[in-house]
Motif scaffolding. Structure first.
Motif, PDB file in Angstrom:
ATOM      1  N   LEU A 162    -105.431  54.021 -51.591  1.00 37.85           N
ATOM      2  CA  LEU A 162    -106.571  53.139 -51.847  1.00 37.85           C
ATOM      3  C   LEU A 162    -106.130  51.742 -52.258  1.00 37.85           C
ATOM      4  CD1 LEU A 162    -109.075  55.470 -53.729  1.00 37.85           C
ATOM      5  CD2 LEU A 162    -109.107  54.767 -51.335  1.00 37.85           C
ATOM      6  N   GLN A 163    -104.904  51.604 -52.706  1.00 36.49           N
ATOM      7  CA  GLN A 163    -104.416  50.310 -53.162  1.00 36.49           C
ATOM      8  C   GLN A 163    -103.824  49.492 -52.018  1.00 36.49           C
ATOM      9  OE1 GLN A 163    -101.667  51.410 -56.259  1.00 36.49           O
ATOM     10  NE2 GLN A 163    -103.239  52.438 -57.466  1.00 36.49           N
ATOM     11  N   PHE A 164    -102.853  50.074 -51.321  1.00 39.98           N
ATOM     12  CA  PHE A 164    -102.135  49.320 -50.297  1.00 39.98           C
ATOM     13  C   PHE A 164    -102.122  50.025 -48.933  1.00 39.98           C
ATOM     14  CE2 PHE A 164    -100.179  48.111 -54.382  1.00 39.98           C
ATOM     15  CZ  PHE A 164    -100.396  46.730 -54.333  1.00 39.98           C
ATOM     16  N   GLY A 165    -102.909  51.089 -48.815  1.00 40.10           N
ATOM     17  CA  GLY A 165    -102.901  51.840 -47.566  1.00 40.10           C
ATOM     18  C   GLY A 165    -103.595  51.113 -46.423  1.00 40.10           C
ATOM     19  N   GLU A 166    -103.418  51.656 -45.224  1.00 42.90           N
ATOM     20  CA  GLU A 166    -104.116  51.131 -44.049  1.00 42.90           C
ATOM     21  C   GLU A 166    -105.588  51.541 -44.101  1.00 42.90           C
ATOM     22  OE1 GLU A 166    -102.687  49.182 -41.779  1.00 42.90           O
ATOM     23  OE2 GLU A 166    -100.788  49.297 -42.892  1.00 42.90           O
ATOM     24  N   MET A 167    -106.398  50.873 -43.296  1.00 47.62           N
ATOM     25  CA  MET A 167    -107.819  51.199 -43.227  1.00 47.62           C
ATOM     26  C   MET A 167    -108.195  51.507 -41.777  1.00 47.62           C
ATOM     27  SD  MET A 167    -111.059  48.961 -44.582  1.00 47.62           S
ATOM     28  CE  MET A 167    -112.748  49.532 -44.401  1.00 47.62           C
ATOM     29  N   LEU A 168    -108.930  52.579 -41.602  1.00 43.85           N
ATOM     30  CA  LEU A 168    -109.456  52.970 -40.295  1.00 43.85           C
ATOM     31  C   LEU A 168    -110.961  53.120 -40.446  1.00 43.85           C
ATOM     32  CD1 LEU A 168    -109.178  54.155 -37.359  1.00 43.85           C
ATOM     33  CD2 LEU A 168    -108.887  56.399 -38.466  1.00 43.85           C
ATOM     34  N   GLN A 169    -111.739  52.352 -39.681  1.00 50.17           N
ATOM     35  CA  GLN A 169    -113.189  52.436 -39.804  1.00 50.17           C
ATOM     36  C   GLN A 169    -113.836  52.813 -38.470  1.00 50.17           C
ATOM     37  OE1 GLN A 169    -115.216  48.790 -40.835  1.00 50.17           O
ATOM     38  NE2 GLN A 169    -114.208  47.579 -39.260  1.00 50.17           N
ATOM     39  N   PHE A 170    -115.028  53.437 -38.583  1.00 54.34           N
ATOM     40  CA  PHE A 170    -115.779  53.873 -37.415  1.00 54.34           C
ATOM     41  C   PHE A 170    -117.131  53.159 -37.391  1.00 54.34           C
ATOM     42  CE2 PHE A 170    -112.652  57.089 -38.070  1.00 54.34           C
ATOM     43  CZ  PHE A 170    -112.375  57.619 -36.811  1.00 54.34           C
ATOM     44  N   LEU A 171    -117.599  52.897 -36.188  1.00 51.18           N
ATOM     45  CA  LEU A 171    -118.920  52.297 -36.046  1.00 51.18           C
ATOM     46  C   LEU A 171    -119.965  53.156 -36.743  1.00 51.18           C
ATOM     47  CD1 LEU A 171    -118.838  51.123 -32.335  1.00 51.18           C
ATOM     48  CD2 LEU A 171    -119.398  49.663 -34.305  1.00 51.18           C
ATOM     49  N   PRO A 172    -120.799  52.543 -37.579  1.00 46.54           N
ATOM     50  CA  PRO A 172    -121.846  53.326 -38.241  1.00 46.54           C
ATOM     51  C   PRO A 172    -122.802  53.951 -37.228  1.00 46.54           C
ATOM     52  CG  PRO A 172    -121.577  51.199 -39.302  1.00 46.54           C
ATOM     53  CD  PRO A 172    -120.778  51.142 -38.037  1.00 46.54           C
ATOM     54  N   LYS A 173    -123.261  55.142 -37.552  1.00 49.33           N
ATOM     55  CA  LYS A 173    -124.244  55.842 -36.732  1.00 49.33           C
ATOM     56  C   LYS A 173    -125.339  56.355 -37.660  1.00 49.33           C
ATOM     57  CE  LYS A 173    -124.810  59.570 -33.342  1.00 49.33           C
ATOM     58  NZ  LYS A 173    -124.138  60.670 -32.603  1.00 49.33           N
ATOM     59  N   ASN A 174    -126.590  56.068 -37.301  1.00 53.46           N
ATOM     60  CA  ASN A 174    -127.727  56.443 -38.146  1.00 53.46           C
ATOM     61  C   ASN A 174    -127.576  55.879 -39.561  1.00 53.46           C
ATOM     62  OD1 ASN A 174    -128.793  57.920 -35.985  1.00 53.46           O
ATOM     63  ND2 ASN A 174    -127.734  59.799 -36.633  1.00 53.46           N
ATOM     64  N   ASN A 175    -126.965  54.713 -39.653  1.00 54.73           N
ATOM     65  CA  ASN A 175    -126.748  54.017 -40.936  1.00 54.73           C
ATOM     66  C   ASN A 175    -125.763  54.746 -41.846  1.00 54.73           C
ATOM     67  OD1 ASN A 175    -127.196  51.612 -42.194  1.00 54.73           O
ATOM     68  ND2 ASN A 175    -129.206  52.137 -43.030  1.00 54.73           N
ATOM     69  N   VAL A 176    -124.910  55.565 -41.240  1.00 53.12           N
ATOM     70  CA  VAL A 176    -123.837  56.233 -41.982  1.00 53.12           C
ATOM     71  C   VAL A 176    -122.522  55.561 -41.603  1.00 53.12           C
ATOM     72  CG1 VAL A 176    -122.622  58.392 -42.442  1.00 53.12           C
ATOM     73  CG2 VAL A 176    -125.094  58.405 -42.004  1.00 53.12           C
ATOM     74  N   TYR A 177    -121.809  55.090 -42.602  1.00 52.87           N
ATOM     75  CA  TYR A 177    -120.555  54.361 -42.408  1.00 52.87           C
ATOM     76  C   TYR A 177    -119.402  55.222 -42.909  1.00 52.87           C
ATOM     77  CZ  TYR A 177    -117.130  50.521 -43.065  1.00 52.87           C
ATOM     78  OH  TYR A 177    -116.013  49.702 -43.034  1.00 52.87           O
ATOM     79  N   VAL A 178    -118.411  55.425 -42.057  1.00 61.12           N
ATOM     80  CA  VAL A 178    -117.260  56.264 -42.397  1.00 61.12           C
ATOM     81  C   VAL A 178    -115.984  55.458 -42.198  1.00 61.12           C
ATOM     82  CG1 VAL A 178    -115.961  58.358 -41.834  1.00 61.12           C
ATOM     83  CG2 VAL A 178    -118.470  58.365 -41.692  1.00 61.12           C
ATOM     84  N   TYR A 179    -115.107  55.510 -43.197  1.00 61.87           N
ATOM     85  CA  TYR A 179    -113.789  54.881 -43.058  1.00 61.87           C
ATOM     86  C   TYR A 179    -112.750  55.699 -43.826  1.00 61.87           C
ATOM     87  CZ  TYR A 179    -114.962  52.640 -47.585  1.00 61.87           C
ATOM     88  OH  TYR A 179    -115.334  52.386 -48.891  1.00 61.87           O
ATOM     89  N   PHE A 180    -111.498  55.445 -43.494  1.00 64.14           N
ATOM     90  CA  PHE A 180    -110.374  56.139 -44.112  1.00 64.14           C
ATOM     91  C   PHE A 180    -109.408  55.115 -44.675  1.00 64.14           C
ATOM     92  CE2 PHE A 180    -112.157  58.947 -41.011  1.00 64.14           C
ATOM     93  CZ  PHE A 180    -111.983  60.237 -41.495  1.00 64.14           C
ATOM     94  N   ARG A 181    -108.791  55.465 -45.799  1.00 60.13           N
ATOM     95  CA  ARG A 181    -107.637  54.729 -46.323  1.00 60.13           C
ATOM     96  C   ARG A 181    -106.469  55.703 -46.335  1.00 60.13           C
ATOM     97  NH1 ARG A 181    -108.315  50.451 -49.502  1.00 60.13           N
ATOM     98  NH2 ARG A 181    -106.179  49.985 -48.811  1.00 60.13           N
ATOM     99  N   TYR A 182    -105.320  55.262 -45.849  1.00 61.59           N
ATOM    100  CA  TYR A 182    -104.232  56.214 -45.701  1.00 61.59           C
ATOM    101  C   TYR A 182    -102.871  55.532 -45.750  1.00 61.59           C
ATOM    102  CZ  TYR A 182    -103.993  54.455 -40.891  1.00 61.59           C
ATOM    103  OH  TYR A 182    -103.868  53.636 -39.790  1.00 61.59           O
ATOM    104  N   ASN A 183    -101.875  56.321 -46.136  1.00 63.41           N
ATOM    105  CA  ASN A 183    -100.463  55.962 -45.976  1.00 63.41           C
ATOM    106  C   ASN A 183     -99.741  57.212 -45.471  1.00 63.41           C
ATOM    107  OD1 ASN A 183    -100.129  57.595 -48.260  1.00 63.41           O
ATOM    108  ND2 ASN A 183     -99.946  55.851 -49.662  1.00 63.41           N
ATOM    109  N   ASP A 184     -98.436  57.213 -45.500  1.00 66.17           N
ATOM    110  CA  ASP A 184     -97.689  58.336 -44.930  1.00 66.17           C
ATOM    111  C   ASP A 184     -97.915  59.640 -45.688  1.00 66.17           C
ATOM    112  OD1 ASP A 184     -96.678  56.693 -43.004  1.00 66.17           O
ATOM    113  OD2 ASP A 184     -94.771  56.309 -44.043  1.00 66.17           O
ATOM    114  N   GLU A 185     -98.242  59.550 -46.972  1.00 64.28           N
ATOM    115  CA  GLU A 185     -98.370  60.757 -47.789  1.00 64.28           C
ATOM    116  C   GLU A 185     -99.803  61.158 -48.101  1.00 64.28           C
ATOM    117  OE1 GLU A 185     -96.424  58.062 -48.998  1.00 64.28           O
ATOM    118  OE2 GLU A 185     -94.646  58.876 -47.982  1.00 64.28           O
ATOM    119  N   ASN A 186    -100.762  60.293 -47.853  1.00 61.92           N
ATOM    120  CA  ASN A 186    -102.071  60.512 -48.447  1.00 61.92           C
ATOM    121  C   ASN A 186    -103.163  59.944 -47.545  1.00 61.92           C
ATOM    122  OD1 ASN A 186    -104.094  61.018 -50.285  1.00 61.92           O
ATOM    123  ND2 ASN A 186    -103.537  59.356 -51.678  1.00 61.92           N
ATOM    124  N   ARG A 187    -104.288  60.653 -47.460  1.00 60.09           N
ATOM    125  CA  ARG A 187    -105.435  60.175 -46.681  1.00 60.09           C
ATOM    126  C   ARG A 187    -106.713  60.415 -47.483  1.00 60.09           C
ATOM    127  NH1 ARG A 187    -103.498  59.264 -41.527  1.00 60.09           N
ATOM    128  NH2 ARG A 187    -105.581  58.916 -40.641  1.00 60.09           N
TER     129      ARG A 187
END
Length: 615
Positions: A533-558
């Motif tokens: 959550l501090q320095f990880g990468e971000m992966l986001q998906f187009l919202p659908k039905n006003n639901v927004y989903v994204y991920f924060r991740y590094n090599d050890e943690n998602r």
């Protein structure tokens, strides 16, 4: 005989008073040995001191003596880089007058000072208005030398909050998950009214006595560091207050911008880089005064710029600061402020400075960040490590009203904000926030809707950048900005003796205050321990039905974040999010503590947020 002796004593007393009065101020008041800044400009101020010659019998090399049209000033530049710690004496001489002497001290520098680490994306910043946070010492609520006296009944008056009140409540911030404290300015502000915000400063080498002393400020930094927390000073380079002692007796006519006299800024910061701008509009943005009581400093004047550089470094070194937030950064002369910023970062390479660039376009904000690809178009580099993500703030203050999503309404606003991250040089070094001391309070904008706070706070705690929280939001405080700034800068409940209840104490919080605090604490404390959550990468998906989903991740943690801004419960087909979920089949939902199965579908209630540690 007695009469002659009396007259002689009177003459000596008067003469002594005159000579002492001729050097009333010396700034900086002291300095340190072994600094990166090799030249030091010392300002001496006193009646007619500029008519004296300056010399030293010590090993001090005087590189330059600058006298101005005002005989009450002399600026002496010395080669301080190779001087050892100790006292050095300056002599001021004038034919027919008694020589004046002034001692200047170089102190030993604290070991490792140059390598101090500033705030970064591993931190969570708490912003306070010190006058409205907690009154730890009622005896300094008013000060005889300052015009405005305490009057808690006035919305725009001074209420008595102080440094001791902050120190007394550091455990509260620690429990909340805060790791850095940003206080609005604490330096002296001697305006006759509305001085509580302290942005119209009257002495920039002195803590306002109604907050405490310079030593108290240093003590605050020390106490924060004991708890592994950081201190960020709110620094103002663009303007001082009209009551500043130097404004009352200007060293040079062009120390401030004059038209002549006062003209207000047009506040159109876009003129800083508009290729089609008129010089008239540009001048009135950059040189115009912020308000009639805040004269605009002229950073293109080398004396002014050097003074501001040294003052900033002095506060870092003296009090042990970990960062600056710079007020109205983009109103400054942009070449001058770039030099100011670079000088500080040269002295402290791992320090951090965030600039207030209150604009509503990512490219225009990006322009002011160090190594910006946008600034490079005009061959400009501010050297400023961090900027504030005002476009995310814009989205947050509108999108949760938009339960019925459309092409450009609802959670797509969050998605689009992060799409534009390619414009920034360093997205980890952005400050993200729901509100601050100048904006409407989130809980007022959304009428105390806890679920909307939950969605927004979950986002602030989990997206890239450094989260900043405005004091009181974490207990549901509200305030109508339409009724004046004082309405969003209320007293924190429990900060004053005699308050009916204290939100600083878990036992005394109301049910609503506890609901807000517990959620905020859970989010920030989880973030504190989660590097993804501090320095990880971000992966986001187009919202659908006003639901927004994204991920924060590094090599050890998602980590998976789901925000449902619709008015109905939604069920997600998890196949869409396989790229983020990868091999995980379950997770721990951090807010509720529940175990989550990640098989085919995932349901989320209306107006809710899930923070899932994937397993």
């Amino acid at each position: 005989m007695k009469t002659k002796l009396y007259n002689l004593m009177l003459f000596l007393m008067l003469f002594s008073g005159i000579t002492q009065a001729q050097i009333d101020k010396m700034e900086p008041p002291f300095w340190w040995s072994d600094m990166h800044l090799e030249e030091l400009q010392i300002m001496f101020y006193g009646k007619d001191i500029g008519t004296y010659e300056v010399s030293t019998e010590d090993e001090v090399i005087i590189n330059n003596i600058r006298k101005t049209e005002n005989p009450n000033y002399v600026f002496v530049t010395i080669n301080s880089g190779d001087l050892a710690a100790g006292d050095y004496e300056f002599t001021f001489s004038k034919k027919g007058k008694k020589n004046l002497k002034k001692t200047f001290e170089l102190k030993e520098r604290t070991e490792g000072s140059a390598l101090r680490e500033g705030f970064d994306a591993s931190d969570a910043i708490y912003l306070i208005m010190p006058d409205r946070f907690a009154n730890g010492n009622p005896e300094n609520d008013s000060a005889p030398e300052m015009q405005e006296k305490a009057d808690r009944s006035k919305q725009g008056g001074r209420h008595g909050g102080d440094l001791q009140g902050v120190i007394d409540n550091l455990d509260y911030l620690d429990d909340l998950g805060i790791t850095a404290l940003w206080s609005t300015p604490l330096l002296a502000d001697d305006d006759a009214g509305y001085s509580y915000h302290t942005y119209a400063q009257s002495d920039v080498y002195k803590i306002d006595p109604r907050y405490g002393t310079n030593e108290d400020y240093k003590r605050l930094a020390d106490e924060l560091h004991k708890k592994d927390m950081k201190l960020i000073m709110d620094y103002v380079t663009n303007h001082w207050g009209s009551e500043h002692w130097m404004i009352q007796d200007l060293p040079t006519y062009d120390w401030i911008h004059q038209f002549p006299g006062y003209e207000n800024s047009n506040y159109r910061m876009t003129t800083q880089y508009d290729p089609h701008k008129s010089e008239h509009d540009f001048k009135y943005c950059v040189d115009g005064w912020f308000t009639s009581t805040m004269p605009d400093l002229n950073q293109s004047n080398p004396l002014v710029l050097n003074y501001l550089i040294q003052n900033a470094i002095w506060w870092i070194e003296y009090s042990g600061l970990d960062g600056f937030r710079v007020d109205t950064y983009s109103y400054n002369d942009k070449e001058g402020i770039a030099k100011w910023t670079k000088a500080i970062m040269d002295e402290y390479p791992y320090f951090n400075i965030v600039g207030e660039v209150w604009m509503h376009d990512q490219a225009q904000i990006s322009y002011w960040q160090k190594d910006s690809p946008i600034g490079a178009i005009q061959d400009y580099n501010s050297n400023l490590p961090s900027v504030m993500d005002f476009t995310l703030h814009d989205a947050i203050t509108s999108m949760f009203h938009e339960e019925d999503a459309s092409w450009d309404r609802g959670m797509i606003k969050a998605y689009d904000n992060f799409v534009n991250d390619f414009l920034y040089a360093d997205t980890d070094n952005l400050m993200v926030f729901m509100g601050n001391h100048d904006t409407g309070r989130f809980n007022e904008i959304y009428d105390g809707d806890f679920q909307k706070y939950k969605m927004a706070m979950t986002m602030i705690a989990t997206v890239r950048g450094t989260p900043q929280l405005y004091y009181g939001d974490e207990i549901g405080m509200r305030g109508d900005k339409g009724k004046g700034d004082g309405a969003i800068r209320q007293d924190f409940p429990g900060g004053w003796k005699g308050d009916k209840q204290s939100a600083f104490s878990a036992e005394e919080r109301t049910e609503t205050q506890s609901q807000y605090f517990d959620l905020t604490s859970k989010l920030l404390n989880f973030r504190k321990e989660n590097e993804a959550l501090q320095f990880g990468e971000m992966l986001q998906f187009l919202p659908k039905n006003n639901v927004y989903v994204y991920f924060r991740y590094n090599d050890e943690n998602r980590v998976m974040v789901v925000i449902n801004n619709s008015a109905e419960e939604q069920t997600l087909d998890l196949k869409k999010y396989a790229e983020g979920i990868q091999d995980s089949t379950s997770g721990k939902e951090i807010i509720s503590g529940e175990d989550i199965q990640l098989k085919e579908n995932l349901s989320i209630r209306a107006q809710d947020a899930l923070l899932i540690q994937l397993q």
